[in-house]
Motif scaffolding. Sequence first.
Motif, PDB file in Angstrom:
ATOM      1  N   GLY A   8       0.822  -1.210   0.000  1.00 15.67           N
ATOM      2  CA  GLY A   8       0.000   0.000   0.000  1.00 15.67           C
ATOM      3  C   GLY A   8       0.851   1.253   0.000  1.00 15.67           C
ATOM      4  O   GLY A   8       0.502   2.254  -0.625  1.00 15.67           O
ATOM      5  N   LEU A   9       1.991   1.205   0.696  1.00  7.17           N
ATOM      6  CA  LEU A   9       2.886   2.359   0.748  1.00  7.17           C
ATOM      7  C   LEU A   9       3.477   2.673  -0.630  1.00  7.17           C
ATOM      8  O   LEU A   9       3.651   3.839  -0.999  1.00  7.17           O
ATOM      9  N   VAL A  10       3.782   1.627  -1.396  1.00  9.46           N
ATOM     10  CA  VAL A  10       4.255   1.831  -2.767  1.00  9.46           C
ATOM     11  C   VAL A  10       3.197   2.552  -3.584  1.00  9.46           C
ATOM     12  O   VAL A  10       3.489   3.498  -4.332  1.00  9.46           O
ATOM     13  N   SER A  11       1.955   2.130  -3.437  1.00  4.58           N
ATOM     14  CA  SER A  11       0.852   2.757  -4.156  1.00  4.58           C
ATOM     15  C   SER A  11       0.702   4.227  -3.766  1.00  4.58           C
ATOM     16  O   SER A  11       0.496   5.092  -4.619  1.00  4.58           O
ATOM     17  N   ILE A  12       0.834   4.515  -2.473  1.00  2.28           N
ATOM     18  CA  ILE A  12       0.719   5.896  -2.009  1.00  2.28           C
ATOM     19  C   ILE A  12       1.870   6.742  -2.541  1.00  2.28           C
ATOM     20  O   ILE A  12       1.680   7.886  -2.960  1.00  2.28           O
ATOM     21  N   GLN A 213      -4.645  -2.120  -4.480  1.00  4.09           N
ATOM     22  CA  GLN A 213      -3.636  -2.263  -5.533  1.00  4.09           C
ATOM     23  C   GLN A 213      -3.631  -3.670  -6.097  1.00  4.09           C
ATOM     24  O   GLN A 213      -3.491  -3.879  -7.305  1.00  4.09           O
ATOM     25  N   VAL A 214      -3.800  -4.665  -5.220  1.00  5.66           N
ATOM     26  CA  VAL A 214      -3.864  -6.055  -5.676  1.00  5.66           C
ATOM     27  C   VAL A 214      -5.054  -6.264  -6.605  1.00  5.66           C
ATOM     28  O   VAL A 214      -4.945  -6.904  -7.658  1.00  5.66           O
ATOM     29  N   ALA A 215      -6.200  -5.708  -6.226  1.00  2.17           N
ATOM     30  CA  ALA A 215      -7.389  -5.819  -7.083  1.00  2.17           C
ATOM     31  C   ALA A 215      -7.132  -5.181  -8.436  1.00  2.17           C
ATOM     32  O   ALA A 215      -7.512  -5.726  -9.488  1.00  2.17           O
ATOM     33  N   GLY A 216      -6.463  -4.027  -8.427  1.00  2.00           N
ATOM     34  CA  GLY A 216      -6.128  -3.364  -9.682  1.00  2.00           C
ATOM     35  C   GLY A 216      -5.191  -4.199 -10.534  1.00  2.00           C
ATOM     36  O   GLY A 216      -5.334  -4.264 -11.767  1.00  2.00           O
ATOM     37  N   ASN A 217      -4.234  -4.861  -9.896  1.00  2.00           N
ATOM     38  CA  ASN A 217      -3.301  -5.723 -10.642  1.00  2.00           C
ATOM     39  C   ASN A 217      -4.042  -6.848 -11.351  1.00  2.00           C
ATOM     40  O   ASN A 217      -3.731  -7.195 -12.491  1.00  2.00           O
ATOM     41  N   LEU A 218      -5.018  -7.422 -10.661  1.00  2.00           N
ATOM     42  CA  LEU A 218      -5.732  -8.567 -11.222  1.00  2.00           C
ATOM     43  C   LEU A 218      -6.721  -8.169 -12.314  1.00  2.00           C
ATOM     44  O   LEU A 218      -7.244  -9.033 -13.018  1.00  2.00           O
ATOM     45  N   LEU A 219      -6.972  -6.881 -12.445  1.00  2.00           N
ATOM     46  CA  LEU A 219      -7.799  -6.401 -13.558  1.00  2.00           C
ATOM     47  C   LEU A 219      -6.994  -6.298 -14.852  1.00  2.00           C
ATOM     48  O   LEU A 219      -7.531  -5.903 -15.883  1.00  2.00           O
ATOM     49  N   THR A 220      -5.708  -6.665 -14.772  1.00  3.02           N
ATOM     50  CA  THR A 220      -4.847  -6.586 -15.954  1.00  3.02           C
ATOM     51  C   THR A 220      -5.413  -7.385 -17.119  1.00  3.02           C
ATOM     52  O   THR A 220      -5.289  -6.990 -18.282  1.00  3.02           O
ATOM     53  N   GLY A 221      -6.054  -8.509 -16.805  1.00  2.00           N
ATOM     54  CA  GLY A 221      -6.627  -9.330 -17.882  1.00  2.00           C
ATOM     55  C   GLY A 221      -7.632  -8.569 -18.707  1.00  2.00           C
ATOM     56  O   GLY A 221      -7.646  -8.657 -19.943  1.00  2.00           O
ATOM     57  N   VAL A 222      -8.486  -7.807 -18.027  1.00  2.00           N
ATOM     58  CA  VAL A 222      -9.450  -6.972 -18.746  1.00  2.00           C
ATOM     59  C   VAL A 222      -8.725  -5.860 -19.490  1.00  2.00           C
ATOM     60  O   VAL A 222      -9.032  -5.549 -20.648  1.00  2.00           O
ATOM     61  N   GLY A 223      -7.740  -5.252 -18.804  1.00  2.00           N
ATOM     62  CA  GLY A 223      -7.016  -4.148 -19.423  1.00  2.00           C
ATOM     63  C   GLY A 223      -6.260  -4.543 -20.678  1.00  2.00           C
ATOM     64  O   GLY A 223      -6.186  -3.770 -21.641  1.00  2.00           O
ATOM     65  N   LEU A 224      -5.698  -5.743 -20.678  1.00  2.00           N
ATOM     66  CA  LEU A 224      -4.954  -6.208 -21.855  1.00  2.00           C
ATOM     67  C   LEU A 224      -5.853  -6.277 -23.087  1.00  2.00           C
ATOM     68  O   LEU A 224      -5.492  -5.785 -24.170  1.00  2.00           O
ATOM     69  N   ILE A 225      -7.019  -6.886 -22.928  1.00  2.00           N
ATOM     70  CA  ILE A 225      -7.919  -7.058 -24.066  1.00  2.00           C
ATOM     71  C   ILE A 225      -8.592  -5.746 -24.451  1.00  2.00           C
ATOM     72  O   ILE A 225      -8.648  -5.388 -25.636  1.00  2.00           O
ATOM     73  N   SER A 226      -9.106  -5.032 -23.459  1.00  2.00           N
ATOM     74  CA  SER A 226      -9.758  -3.757 -23.774  1.00  2.00           C
ATOM     75  C   SER A 226      -8.762  -2.765 -24.349  1.00  2.00           C
ATOM     76  O   SER A 226      -9.089  -1.985 -25.251  1.00  2.00           O
ATOM     77  N   GLY A 227      -7.526  -2.809 -23.847  1.00  2.00           N
ATOM     78  CA  GLY A 227      -6.496  -1.928 -24.393  1.00  2.00           C
ATOM     79  C   GLY A 227      -6.173  -2.261 -25.841  1.00  2.00           C
ATOM     80  O   GLY A 227      -5.995  -1.366 -26.674  1.00  2.00           O
ATOM     81  N   LEU A 287      -9.427  -8.232   1.759  1.00  2.00           N
ATOM     82  CA  LEU A 287     -10.334  -7.210   1.254  1.00  2.00           C
ATOM     83  C   LEU A 287     -10.339  -7.145  -0.279  1.00  2.00           C
ATOM     84  O   LEU A 287     -11.293  -6.666  -0.880  1.00  2.00           O
ATOM     85  N   ALA A 288      -9.265  -7.619  -0.875  1.00  2.00           N
ATOM     86  CA  ALA A 288      -9.098  -7.495  -2.325  1.00  2.00           C
ATOM     87  C   ALA A 288     -10.191  -8.177  -3.142  1.00  2.00           C
ATOM     88  O   ALA A 288     -10.607  -7.645  -4.178  1.00  2.00           O
ATOM     89  N   PRO A 289     -10.686  -9.375  -2.751  1.00  2.00           N
ATOM     90  CA  PRO A 289     -11.734 -10.015  -3.572  1.00  2.00           C
ATOM     91  C   PRO A 289     -12.979  -9.152  -3.752  1.00  2.00           C
ATOM     92  O   PRO A 289     -13.549  -9.094  -4.849  1.00  2.00           O
ATOM     93  N   THR A 290     -13.394  -8.470  -2.680  1.00  2.00           N
ATOM     94  CA  THR A 290     -14.577  -7.610  -2.793  1.00  2.00           C
ATOM     95  C   THR A 290     -14.301  -6.446  -3.730  1.00  2.00           C
ATOM     96  O   THR A 290     -15.133  -6.108  -4.585  1.00  2.00           O
ATOM     97  N   TYR A 291     -13.127  -5.824  -3.575  1.00  2.00           N
ATOM     98  CA  TYR A 291     -12.766  -4.720  -4.466  1.00  2.00           C
ATOM     99  C   TYR A 291     -12.736  -5.188  -5.916  1.00  2.00           C
ATOM    100  O   TYR A 291     -13.263  -4.527  -6.816  1.00  2.00           O
ATOM    101  N   LEU A 292     -12.107  -6.351  -6.134  1.00  2.00           N
ATOM    102  CA  LEU A 292     -11.952  -6.878  -7.495  1.00  2.00           C
ATOM    103  C   LEU A 292     -13.309  -7.173  -8.122  1.00  2.00           C
ATOM    104  O   LEU A 292     -13.535  -6.856  -9.300  1.00  2.00           O
ATOM    105  N   MET A 293     -14.207  -7.777  -7.365  1.00  2.00           N
ATOM    106  CA  MET A 293     -15.526  -8.123  -7.900  1.00  2.00           C
ATOM    107  C   MET A 293     -16.273  -6.873  -8.361  1.00  2.00           C
ATOM    108  O   MET A 293     -16.829  -6.827  -9.471  1.00  2.00           O
ATOM    109  N   ILE A 294     -16.265  -5.832  -7.528  1.00  2.00           N
ATOM    110  CA  ILE A 294     -16.982  -4.593  -7.869  1.00  2.00           C
ATOM    111  C   ILE A 294     -16.324  -3.915  -9.073  1.00  2.00           C
ATOM    112  O   ILE A 294     -17.012  -3.472 -10.010  1.00  2.00           O
ATOM    113  N   MET A 295     -15.001  -3.823  -9.061  1.00  2.00           N
ATOM    114  CA  MET A 295     -14.287  -3.157 -10.147  1.00  2.00           C
ATOM    115  C   MET A 295     -14.448  -3.907 -11.462  1.00  2.00           C
ATOM    116  O   MET A 295     -14.561  -3.304 -12.530  1.00  2.00           O
TER     117      MET A 295
END
Length: 438
Positions: A8-12, A213-227, A287-295
């Motif tokens: 989290g500190l890296v993200s901040i 940040q972890v949830a954001g990382n795991l959205l990479t799959g969507v980002g790769l294709i949509s990008g 907490l990441a699974p909930t964030y990932l599901m919503i995102m």
Amino acid sequence: LLTPSGYGLVSIALTYPLLFSGIADLGLSTAITRYASAGMHRHALTALLLRVLSGVFFALIMYAMANYLALTLRRPYLGEAIQLLSIFVIANIAQTSVTAYLVGVGRYGDYIASDIARNASRVIITIALVLLGMGVYGAYWGFSIGYLIGAACAIYLMPSTNDRLKVDRDTIKELLNYSIPLYATTIVSIPLGQFYNILMANYVTNAEMGNYQVAGNLLTGVGLISGALSTALFSTLPTLLGEDYKLRDAVRRASALIALVIPSIALALALFAKQVVYIIYGEAYDLAPTYLMIMAMSNLLAPLSVLGMYINIIGETKVSMALTLVNMAAGLPITWLFLVKMGMLGAVVASVINGTIGSALTVAVVKARYGLSIDAVKTIRYMTPALASALITYLIMMPIHGIYLQLAIGLPIYMLSLAVLIAVIVSPGDLEYIAKTS
């Protein structure tokens, strides 16, 4: 390796480097691709040069203000880290400027090669430095060095052109007329972003940031294709300028095809959010699974993004600016309320609400001003395979216990259901078009 708090500190610490990278853009990244795609290489190269110079300028400002910026984050010990990450700002602007040009001229392979060089080197260097005992500073150096390598690779791969770079007043004026409306929203977002940073510093913990940040990382799959789809569309649709009927037809078709592809990946991430997070990162990131599901679910709005792309392609960037500013104004009280009441979860929920409002505004304005709307029936029909497959898989997974068993049984069922339903619903011609586009 860093634990949720360290991650989290890296993200901040990256808050201001990412912000200054956005400020340095000047709205020119879009201009580079658009003009290069249209064959106006002198304009594209001029925009590239201006953007790189802007990146150097703002990186120096960030370096000088690092200690003050760290104080605004309520973490004064991050001053040195922000100074170090000024390297990242310059390298990031340089690489993204050159890759925007590569995309515009159709050099997708070179664009991907530079991205692979950047990400591979960033990961390898970061892990090595963290294992050597540098902790979060290993991550800061990994970001900076990785992006430098990516920038060097992109510059090396940049093709030669017969158009000489000649910076003149008329070219700069035309570029700025196109880019400044896009840039204006970035300028407005500066105090708004600072306000959100202050709220997060008070209401969000380092651990929550790490989970986010972890949830954001795991959205990479969507980002790769949509990008890939967005890049291909934005670099090819400008070739239809002057042929309005063909451009409108291509936009409608693109919306339906995005509805077929993006929700399929997004719903898979939402279904298996807990399994993926726990297997890859561990149960500490609870907490990441909930964030990932919503995102992930928010990507169901992806088919509407082509309407915003249409506005920028036809050069109506002032309309794009107005839509963004209105969305920011509407989103401020929503984000404020949800973040204060619910912490990072509130910020995630608010981002989905704001995205929905922005999409609705874009749909309404594009229809009223340009008489263009997506094919709603076809778009929904092409989204049906993903929705139905997700429901089938969820019902079968409900009585199963154990994340590994759930994933082992649920994923094949989802993939098989998706394949069968796509074969039944989608025309072969559209499937062939997707393969060529992406």
